[in-house]
Design a protein around this motif. Structure first.
Motif, mmCIF file in Angstrom:
data_model
loop_
_atom_site.group_PDB
_atom_site.id
_atom_site.type_symbol
_atom_site.label_atom_id
_atom_site.label_comp_id
_atom_site.label_asym_id
_atom_site.label_seq_id
_atom_site.Cartn_x
_atom_site.Cartn_y
_atom_site.Cartn_z
ATOM 1 N N GLY A 1 38.075 40.119 46.154
ATOM 2 C CA GLY A 1 37.430 38.822 46.088
ATOM 3 C C GLY A 1 38.293 37.701 46.632
ATOM 4 O O GLY A 1 39.387 37.925 47.153
ATOM 5 N N PRO A 2 37.794 36.455 46.516
ATOM 6 C CA PRO A 2 38.502 35.316 47.113
ATOM 7 C C PRO A 2 39.799 34.955 46.401
ATOM 8 O O PRO A 2 40.682 34.341 46.989
ATOM 9 C CB PRO A 2 37.487 34.178 46.996
ATOM 10 N N HIS A 3 39.925 35.299 45.120
ATOM 11 C CA HIS A 3 41.139 35.024 44.353
ATOM 12 C C HIS A 3 41.595 36.337 43.718
ATOM 13 O O HIS A 3 41.256 36.623 42.570
ATOM 14 C CB HIS A 3 40.880 33.954 43.283
ATOM 15 N N PRO A 4 42.369 37.138 44.439
ATOM 16 C CA PRO A 4 42.698 38.480 43.961
ATOM 17 C C PRO A 4 43.428 38.461 42.624
ATOM 18 O O PRO A 4 44.480 37.820 42.488
ATOM 19 C CB PRO A 4 43.608 39.033 45.071
ATOM 20 N N PRO A 5 42.881 39.137 41.615
ATOM 21 C CA PRO A 5 43.628 39.287 40.360
ATOM 22 C C PRO A 5 44.950 40.012 40.630
ATOM 23 O O PRO A 5 44.996 40.949 41.431
ATOM 24 C CB PRO A 5 42.689 40.146 39.496
ATOM 25 N N TRP A 6 46.011 39.609 39.925
ATOM 26 C CA TRP A 6 47.357 40.059 40.291
ATOM 27 C C TRP A 6 48.136 40.416 39.029
ATOM 28 O O TRP A 6 48.288 39.601 38.126
ATOM 29 C CB TRP A 6 48.072 38.922 41.021
ATOM 30 N N HIS A 7 48.648 41.631 38.972
ATOM 31 C CA HIS A 7 49.436 42.091 37.817
ATOM 32 C C HIS A 7 50.876 42.302 38.261
ATOM 33 O O HIS A 7 51.134 43.043 39.211
ATOM 34 C CB HIS A 7 48.860 43.397 37.273
ATOM 35 N N ASP A 8 51.831 41.666 37.551
ATOM 36 C CA ASP A 8 53.217 41.695 38.008
ATOM 37 C C ASP A 8 54.155 41.510 36.824
ATOM 38 O O ASP A 8 53.749 41.075 35.735
ATOM 39 C CB ASP A 8 53.457 40.594 39.044
ATOM 40 N N VAL A 9 55.444 41.814 37.050
ATOM 41 C CA VAL A 9 56.451 41.748 35.987
ATOM 42 C C VAL A 9 57.766 41.241 36.568
ATOM 43 O O VAL A 9 58.182 41.654 37.659
ATOM 44 C CB VAL A 9 56.677 43.135 35.336
ATOM 45 N N GLN A 10 58.416 40.353 35.820
ATOM 46 C CA GLN A 10 59.759 39.861 36.139
ATOM 47 C C GLN A 10 60.621 40.012 34.886
ATOM 48 O O GLN A 10 60.092 39.994 33.759
ATOM 49 C CB GLN A 10 59.696 38.388 36.555
#
Length: 539
Positions: free
Chosen positions: A190-199
């Motif tokens: 979609g236009p605002h890609p859901p994003w899963h990340d870790v720092q």
């Protein structure tokens, strides 16, 4: 605990030229007395980073490296654009130094212009950000770190290491509605890609190690680019192409926690003129994984952007073959990031080959899942996290693919906790590793935010069974079955809890498979690097 059983001993890094293993008395290859905290999601990381930068004073030090930097990316709403925040820090006397990958042409959908603009904006404010192309052909600088050192307040010193760049798409939270400042991915996102990340947020002596990693790169005397055209353009444009000296490194911050942290890296064997701090490259990420995987007995939990290449997953497969009770869970993107007519099938073939290797080793003891948000949009998994037996945990910038283990610059942290976890089953489990796995699993199962404070206390009744690796494996399988069945039945009734879908590679038309397979074999290895650029030695 026996740290040397899980971490690389001095000499096992395979790179005697680095200053990392010579910084401490006795030549310890890791630091103890640290506090490591996982920051799950870009929104969590960005809010903390913003507060930390705003608290810096004149004479303090801010260092960062990145794959991509977008100066207009907001950390926490209007007025918090990362370029603006860094410039304000430089203007009030903070020493700000950064390294961004120079990248390729924007016509190839990389980030040269954004990174150049970031550097120019910071230079006008008195900081310095260099565009660094000191890599092998086709490679990239992929490290993502920020170091905040406080001249008179060492207890506040902190380093951030992980997978989150200071750029568009990253500012998402647990709801996974996507960053409003978005770059396009495959249309499914979609236009605002859901994003899963870790720092990771790191405090204690390890901050000095992260700073040393930055300094090694900053002080590399090689030209920022070996391209004659690039160097001519730099001269004509009067660009800053040399690093100003840094002040001497101050003593490491004092011990402050129970965590042992070892920095693991990848550097390529750079052609013609090697890195002075890694003249034959470094493969300590690969070596660290191989050593830890040899001790795996119950559960390997992995979140990874790629999970490509049979050569890289060979260590996982070897562990699975050797121990019939060992299970593996992998969380990956449901859809590759690109829709290209040939790039999509070539990417899929890379993962299919890796999964075939794992399933040949362990059959249904290997489970692979994708994620979606509550609206049913796939979540792009950009995290690079591995937890083995709730003892060894690793998070950083590297993916489980060949280029991350051999070809690009990468930085990851292996963490061992001195604190045994009292929750059954014990099996040597440690609080940090188990809490990290449970926090991630609870989110994917829609069980809410993990409430643990690092003490091992206060586990809610719902989800407590996830401490058992077998129960955790089955809980993921059951949640994915329920959601898949809900879709198969036409989405009748309430949507089941959970965000997990069983990963099934996309079906490709026969003609695309026919064209992609020989092209894949002939031109590239599973992570898209031309065969002629393979290193003579890997790990």
């Amino acid at each position: 605990m026996n740290r040397g059983a899980w971490l690389l001993e001095r000499g096992e890094r395979g790179n005697p030229a680095t200053r990392l293993d010579g910084r401490r008395p006795g030549g310890a290859a890791w630091t103890s007395g640290n506090e490591a905290r996982p920051l799950v999601h870009g929104a969590t990381y960005f809010a903390e980073l913003l507060a930390g930068i705003r608290a810096l004073r004149a004479g303090d030090l801010l260092l960062f490296t990145d794959w991509r930097g977008d100066p207009d990316e907001r950390l926490d709403g209007p007025g918090t654009e990362i370029g603006t925040v860094l410039c304000r820090a430089a203007e009030r006397g903070v020493l700000v130094k950064g390294l961004l990958w120079r990248s390729h042409l924007d016509g190839l959908h990389f980030s040269q212009e954004e990174n150049r603009r970031f550097g120019e904006q910071l230079a006008r404010a008195g900081g310095e950000c260099l565009l660094d192309m000191r890599v092998r052909p086709g490679g990239s600088h992929h490290q993502k770190l920020v170091v905040l050192r406080h001249r008179d307040r060492p207890l506040l010193d902190v380093a951030y290491v992980g997978g989150i760049d200071l750029c568009h798409n990253r500012n998402d939270d647990a709801a996974h509605r996507g960053d409003r400042q978005s770059l396009p991915l495959a249309s499914a996102y979609g236009p605002h890609p859901p994003w899963h990340d870790v720092q990771l947020a790191l405090r204690g002596p390890v901050v000095g190690d992260v700073e040393a990693v930055f300094r090694e790169r900053w002080e590399d005397p090689a030209p920022l680019s070996r391209s004659p055209l690039t160097r001519l353009r730099e001269r004509l444009a009067d660009e800053d192409v040399s690093a100003d000296p840094l002040p001497p490194q101050t003593p490491d911050p004092p011990p402050c926690g129970p965590h042992t942290v070892q920095l693991l890296r990848t550097y390529p064997n750079r052609l013609l003129r090697g890195y002075p701090f890694a003249p034959d490259g470094e493969r300590s990420i690969a070596r660290g994984y191989v050593k830890a995987l040899a001790r795996a007995r119950s559960l390997v939990y992995l979140e990874d952007q790629y999970l490509w290449s049979p050569r890289v997953v060979a260590g996982f497969a070897r562990a699975l073959r050797s121990h019939p009770a060992l299970r593996m869970i992998a969380v990956v993107p449901t859809v590759p990031e690109q829709d290209g007519w040939l790039t999509l099938p070539m990417n899929l073939i890379g993962r299919i080959n890796a999964l075939a290797e794992l399933r040949a080793a362990a059959g249904d003891r290997v489970a692979v899942y994708g994620l979606e948000n509550r609206a049913g949009t796939p979540v792009y998994v950009h995290a690079k996290v591995c937890v083995i037996d709730d003892i060894w945990a690793c998070a950083g910038s590297d993916n489980v693919n060949l280029r991350s283990w051999t070809h690009d610059s990468e930085l990851s942290c292996a963490v061992l906790d001195e604190t045994p976890d009292p929750r059954p089953p014990a099996g040597g489990a440690r609080v940090f590793a188990r809490d990290l796995r449970l926090e991630l699993m609870r989110e994917h199962l829609d069980l809410g935010t993990w409430p643990g404070d690092g003490s091992g206390d206060g586990v809610p009744e719902a989800g407590a069974e996830l401490c058992d690796p077998v129960a955790a494996f089955e809980a993921f399988a059951a949640a994915a079955r329920a959601l898949d069945a809900w879709y198969a039945e036409g989405r009748r009734g309430p949507r089941p809890p959970g965000r997990l879908r069983r990963y099934v590679p996309q079906e490709l038309p026969p003609v695309r498979r026919f064209l992609a397979r020989p092209l894949h074999r002939a031109l590239v290895d599973p992570d898209g690097r031309p065969l002629g650029m393979r290193l003579r030695r890997t790990f």
